[in-house]
Design a protein around this motif. Structure first.
Motif, mmCIF file in Angstrom:
data_model
loop_
_atom_site.group_PDB
_atom_site.id
_atom_site.type_symbol
_atom_site.label_atom_id
_atom_site.label_comp_id
_atom_site.label_asym_id
_atom_site.label_seq_id
_atom_site.Cartn_x
_atom_site.Cartn_y
_atom_site.Cartn_z
ATOM 1 N N PRO A 8 -19.138 -34.431 -26.004
ATOM 2 C CA PRO A 8 -19.746 -33.166 -25.106
ATOM 3 C C PRO A 8 -19.481 -31.842 -25.895
ATOM 4 C CG PRO A 8 -18.436 -34.818 -23.735
ATOM 5 C CD PRO A 8 -18.387 -35.174 -25.376
ATOM 6 N N VAL A 9 -20.278 -30.961 -25.910
ATOM 7 C CA VAL A 9 -19.902 -29.924 -27.168
ATOM 8 C C VAL A 9 -18.911 -29.053 -26.506
ATOM 9 C CG1 VAL A 9 -21.214 -28.061 -28.087
ATOM 10 C CG2 VAL A 9 -22.402 -30.207 -28.015
ATOM 11 N N SER A 10 -18.235 -28.616 -27.274
ATOM 12 C CA SER A 10 -17.064 -27.711 -26.946
ATOM 13 C C SER A 10 -16.096 -28.046 -26.052
ATOM 14 C CB SER A 10 -17.448 -26.310 -26.791
ATOM 15 O OG SER A 10 -17.646 -26.047 -25.300
ATOM 16 N N SER A 11 -16.162 -29.094 -25.331
ATOM 17 C CA SER A 11 -15.181 -29.352 -24.292
ATOM 18 C C SER A 11 -13.810 -29.665 -24.959
ATOM 19 C CB SER A 11 -15.561 -30.344 -23.418
ATOM 20 O OG SER A 11 -16.089 -31.623 -23.918
ATOM 21 N N GLN A 12 -13.887 -30.127 -26.281
ATOM 22 C CA GLN A 12 -12.318 -30.331 -27.086
ATOM 23 C C GLN A 12 -11.497 -29.161 -27.201
ATOM 24 O OE1 GLN A 12 -15.392 -30.410 -28.291
ATOM 25 N NE2 GLN A 12 -15.337 -29.367 -30.441
ATOM 26 N N GLY A 51 -18.974 -26.230 -33.371
ATOM 27 C CA GLY A 51 -20.077 -25.786 -34.301
ATOM 28 C C GLY A 51 -20.751 -24.390 -33.784
ATOM 29 N N ASP A 52 -21.668 -24.027 -34.402
ATOM 30 C CA ASP A 52 -22.606 -22.670 -34.064
ATOM 31 C C ASP A 52 -22.973 -22.933 -32.591
ATOM 32 O OD1 ASP A 52 -23.968 -24.480 -35.934
ATOM 33 O OD2 ASP A 52 -25.398 -23.428 -35.534
ATOM 34 N N GLY A 53 -23.692 -24.151 -32.315
ATOM 35 C CA GLY A 53 -24.128 -24.084 -30.954
ATOM 36 C C GLY A 53 -22.965 -24.291 -30.163
ATOM 37 N N GLY A 54 -21.957 -24.755 -30.281
ATOM 38 C CA GLY A 54 -20.851 -24.942 -29.267
ATOM 39 C C GLY A 54 -20.252 -23.863 -29.080
ATOM 40 N N SER A 55 -20.299 -22.710 -30.056
ATOM 41 C CA SER A 55 -19.641 -21.517 -30.086
ATOM 42 C C SER A 55 -20.100 -20.671 -28.690
ATOM 43 C CB SER A 55 -19.870 -20.622 -31.200
ATOM 44 O OG SER A 55 -20.916 -20.151 -31.122
ATOM 45 N N GLU A 85 -17.549 -24.437 -37.454
ATOM 46 C CA GLU A 85 -18.242 -24.813 -38.386
ATOM 47 C C GLU A 85 -19.686 -24.381 -38.528
ATOM 48 O OE1 GLU A 85 -16.925 -28.831 -39.453
ATOM 49 O OE2 GLU A 85 -18.794 -29.521 -40.374
ATOM 50 N N ASN A 86 -20.057 -23.293 -38.822
ATOM 51 C CA ASN A 86 -21.595 -22.688 -38.508
ATOM 52 C C ASN A 86 -22.382 -23.509 -39.520
ATOM 53 O OD1 ASN A 86 -23.782 -21.493 -38.477
ATOM 54 N ND2 ASN A 86 -22.878 -19.393 -39.074
ATOM 55 N N LYS A 91 -29.629 -17.770 -35.623
ATOM 56 C CA LYS A 91 -29.953 -16.601 -35.054
ATOM 57 C C LYS A 91 -30.478 -16.441 -33.421
ATOM 58 C CE LYS A 91 -34.753 -16.611 -37.136
ATOM 59 N NZ LYS A 91 -35.595 -17.384 -36.199
ATOM 60 N N ASN A 92 -30.850 -17.710 -33.311
ATOM 61 C CA ASN A 92 -31.464 -17.882 -31.722
ATOM 62 C C ASN A 92 -30.252 -18.524 -30.889
ATOM 63 O OD1 ASN A 92 -33.943 -17.016 -32.812
ATOM 64 N ND2 ASN A 92 -34.704 -19.164 -32.529
ATOM 65 N N GLN A 93 -29.155 -18.633 -31.596
ATOM 66 C CA GLN A 93 -27.901 -18.946 -30.596
ATOM 67 C C GLN A 93 -27.238 -17.781 -30.178
ATOM 68 O OE1 GLN A 93 -26.433 -21.659 -28.720
ATOM 69 N NE2 GLN A 93 -27.147 -22.436 -30.852
ATOM 70 N N THR A 94 -27.059 -16.633 -30.803
ATOM 71 C CA THR A 94 -26.399 -15.757 -30.250
ATOM 72 C C THR A 94 -26.617 -14.173 -31.000
ATOM 73 O OG1 THR A 94 -24.193 -14.288 -30.018
ATOM 74 C CG2 THR A 94 -24.358 -15.904 -31.569
ATOM 75 N N ALA A 95 -26.622 -12.953 -30.374
ATOM 76 C CA ALA A 95 -26.924 -11.920 -31.037
ATOM 77 C C ALA A 95 -25.614 -11.163 -31.657
ATOM 78 C CB ALA A 95 -27.701 -10.767 -30.080
ATOM 79 N N ALA A 96 -24.528 -12.023 -31.541
ATOM 80 C CA ALA A 96 -23.353 -11.631 -32.067
ATOM 81 C C ALA A 96 -23.504 -11.676 -33.683
ATOM 82 C CB ALA A 96 -22.255 -12.354 -31.771
#
Lengths: 358, 321
Positions: free
Chosen positions: A133-137, A162-166, A190-191, A201-206
């Motif tokens: 499950p993404v990022s719960s670690q 990952g970039d998604g998990g961020s 790990e992007n 680019k569609n994950q965040t505007a940061a």
């Protein structure tokens, strides 16, 4: 009245460029011949393992698998920077980390073949199992880091997202805890540019993913070329050396050269031209160029490594495939004790499924 | 020593921390404030902020970092301020705490306790009165405890701290200060997985837990019926044997809980009785529970949850069948 209450910036680091040329001013002095060969060895073994599992999966001998092809510098660089006592907390794509830290390969194959038994990690490996499950670690990693300090152990924790998990809340919550309590935790983002089909680019505007650590009050934040094993090694070594003072966030800019997992087809959502561009930045290719230019490479080494990889991988697959499961182990490892109700469920299962019991 | 449930829990926590240097308390406002219900009152002054730790306001983080600590040899006791806010940490409980043992074939485990106040009847704001025990009881790998007395509260919490499993420890808000009881000063354990037969009788069996225990006792006393009253104490793993033994003896069963009726704990209990003792029953099982919808605003709550009248009618119904 208006006054500036916060100002910050984030640096990007590259040591080994795409042509295999190093920035000598940044090159850590401990990176000498044997360490470089060791890095290449682990990277090439990781690629061999990826290709083996993909082949097993196509033959129906293994299940869904997300290869880490293209991300070896991030994984091997960070894993080799860890000291023996340091602890890794992965997501589901850190195959290079497991391999570098000495996870028995047959256990590794067993996990991806669908056996919990593959999650039994020998003590010296000092790592935690794959987390799906993404990022719960990340909260676990922060808690494990807290425990190291609480129990006066000299270990740092290196964790991966990952970039998604961020984008997940747990990423911020874990970083916030780590920043507040200054725990010895290194967060590696790990992007690899793709969260299944959604591009970075569609994950965040940061502007960077590294800056996710800024709001958590984390002082050590860096973006590195994630395909440059020397830069990753240096960034993680420095972070571990500084870990008694608090956490670090390192965004490794890399690329997922292959599919998310064996269940998707990347040609549906991304251009081949982009993949070709990243091929020019391949982490193994780059390291090989450096080795050739510095007298560390010869054809015998290549041949010896390839033969060694095949042998190690084939032996491990053979061992994994010989594993005999015991269905009772499902029931026997739910609690530290066996509830009567669960015992009855197990007995009922055993009465009607003798196929796999020895 | 006479203690209410808050006092008994505070006493247990203090003894657990004194006994095990790797045990810590963590959560929102558990430090100087002593928790919103004062369960951790005075413990930070006694053990220091390093062991009774105020955390940032983030339930997933509280539970997730506690998991990391438990994996590393610590014994975290996390407090989540209300069961209705614990859904934020539900992913950590279900995906990680509950299955670390099974997915590593016991190579790793998560011996932690998550304490949270549960249930209503005390006229709270929205989201402060939920009874979600089945959400946890449905997840194998979790031990789910819910005491109804100060004595059980202390003994179960100590048993949880001495065990090796993740424990969801549910504390009925309404019972925190409802009554005092003589509680031993020394440490003792109330066994996990064992229901408590709080009254013995012949005519019927009433299976209940949490906030409903005092209410059921009161109805039984007023109606002067001869009933076995079973206080589950451990919701999961369920003490099926205690329920079956009593159901077979009396042949008539009423199940009372504050959680909503549909898919509530009563469904599981009734199904187990039906599977294993249906031919020994002399009447259909009757369930008394709250409405199958979200917990209402305070003005409506007396109409929502079981009351003495509804429990009394259910008893009449099984006795007359």
């Amino acid at each position: 009245m208006i006054k500036k209450v916060y100002e910050g910036s984030i640096n990007y680091m590259q040591i080994l460029d795409e042509n295999g040329v190093v920035d000598k001013s940044l090159m850590p002095k401990e990176i000498t011949g044997p360490l470089v060969i060791g890095m290449y060895r682990n990277m090439s073994l990781t690629r061999a393992v990826d290709s083996k599992v993909l082949s097993l999966q196509r033959q129906g001998r293994s299940y869904t698998y997300g290869p880490c092809i293209g991300e070896e510098a991030t994984q091997i660089g960070s894993a080799m920077a860890m000291r023996k006592q340091d602890i890794f907390v992965p997501n589901f794509r850190q195959h290079g980390v497991f391999i570098t830290r000495g996870m028995p390969l047959d256990r590794f194959f067993l996990y991806w073949k669908g056996y919990e038994d593959g999650n039994v990690i020998p003590k010296g490996v000092n790592g935690y199992p794959v987390i799906i499950p993404v990022s719960s670690q990340l909260p676990h990693a922060a808690g494990i880091a807290f425990a190291q300090r609480y129990m006066k152990r000299d270990s740092a924790v290196v964790t991966y997202v990952g970039d998604g998990g961020s984008s997940e809340g747990d990423t911020y919550e874990a970083m916030n805890f780590a920043g507040l309590f200054k725990v010895p935790c290194v967060f590696i983002i790990e992007n690899n540019q793709w969260a299944i089909s959604v591009p970075r680019k569609n994950q965040t505007a940061a502007e960077t993913l590294a800056q996710k650590g800024v709001a958590a009050g984390i002082k050590n934040i860096l973006q590195v070329d994630g395909n440059d094993v020397f830069a990753v090694y240096k960034a993680v070594s420095d972070a571990i050396a500084a870990s008694s003072g608090g956490p670090t966030v390192i965004e490794c800019v890399t690329y997922r050269m292959s599919m998310h997992t064996t269940s998707d087809d990347p040609t549906k959502y991304r251009e081949q031209s982009e993949v070709d561009m990243w091929k020019q930045r391949d982490p193994l290719e780059r390291l090989r160029k450096y080795m050739a230019a510095n007298g560390l490479w010869n054809d015998n080494l290549q041949k010896e490594m390839e033969e060694q990889n095949i042998k190690v991988v084939d032996d491990a697959v053979e061992k994994a495939e010989a594993f005999k499961l015991d269905p009772r182990s499902m029931y026997q490892n739910v609690y530290s004790f066996m509830p009567q109700t669960l015992q009855e469920e197990m007995d009922e299962m055993l009465e009607s499924s003798t196929a796999h019991t020895e | 020593m006479l203690m209410n449930m808050v006092g008994a829990l505070n006493n247990a926590l203090s003894q657990i921390l004194a006994e095990n240097p790797n045990a810590i308390i963590m959560g929102e406002d558990v430090g100087k404030d002593g928790g919103v219900f004062r369960v951790t009152d005075g413990l930070q002054a006694k053990f220091g902020p390093g062991r009774v730790m105020d955390t940032p306001l983030a339930e997933s983080m509280i539970i997730g970092t506690a998991i990391g600590m438990a994996l590393s040899g610590m014994r975290p006791i996390a407090e989540v301020q209300f069961a209705g806010f614990m859904y934020m940490g539900y992913d950590q409980i279900v995906n990680h705490a509950a299955r670390y043992r099974s997915r590593t074939r016991s190579a790793m485990s998560v011996p932690m306790i998550v304490r949270t106040p549960i249930s209503g009847g005390v006229r709270t704001l929205e989201h402060h009165s939920d009874s979600p025990e089945t959400l946890y009881a449905h997840i194998g790998g979790l031990v789910v405890l819910e005491p109804s007395t100060p004595y059980d509260a202390k003994g179960l919490l100590i048993a949880a701290a001495h065990g090796n499993d993740p424990v969801i420890f549910l504390e009925p808000t309404k019972l925190y200060r409802l009554f005092k009881q003589d509680v031993p000063e020394e440490m003792y354990e109330v066994p996990i997985g064992k229901a408590n037969l709080v009254a013995q009788g012949e005519s019927l069996t009433i299976v209940t837990h949490g906030t409903m225990v005092p209410m059921v006792k009161s109805v039984v006393e007023k109606k002067k019926v001869s009933a076995d009253i079973i206080d589950l104490r451990t919701i999961s793993p369920l003490d099926e044997q205690a329920i079956l033994d009593s159901a077979k003896k009396t042949g008539r069963v009423v199940i009372v809980h504050e959680a909503p009726l549909s898919f509530g704990p009563g469904a599981e209990i009734a199904a187990r009785i039906a599977e294993k003792a249906i031919f020994e029953l002399q009447a259909p099982i009757v369930r008394v529970a709250s409405g199958s919808f979200p917990y209402p605003f305070p003005a409506y709550e007396t109409y929502y949850m079981p009351n003495e009248q509804r429990i009394g009618k259910a008893i009449d119904k099984v006795l007359q069948a």
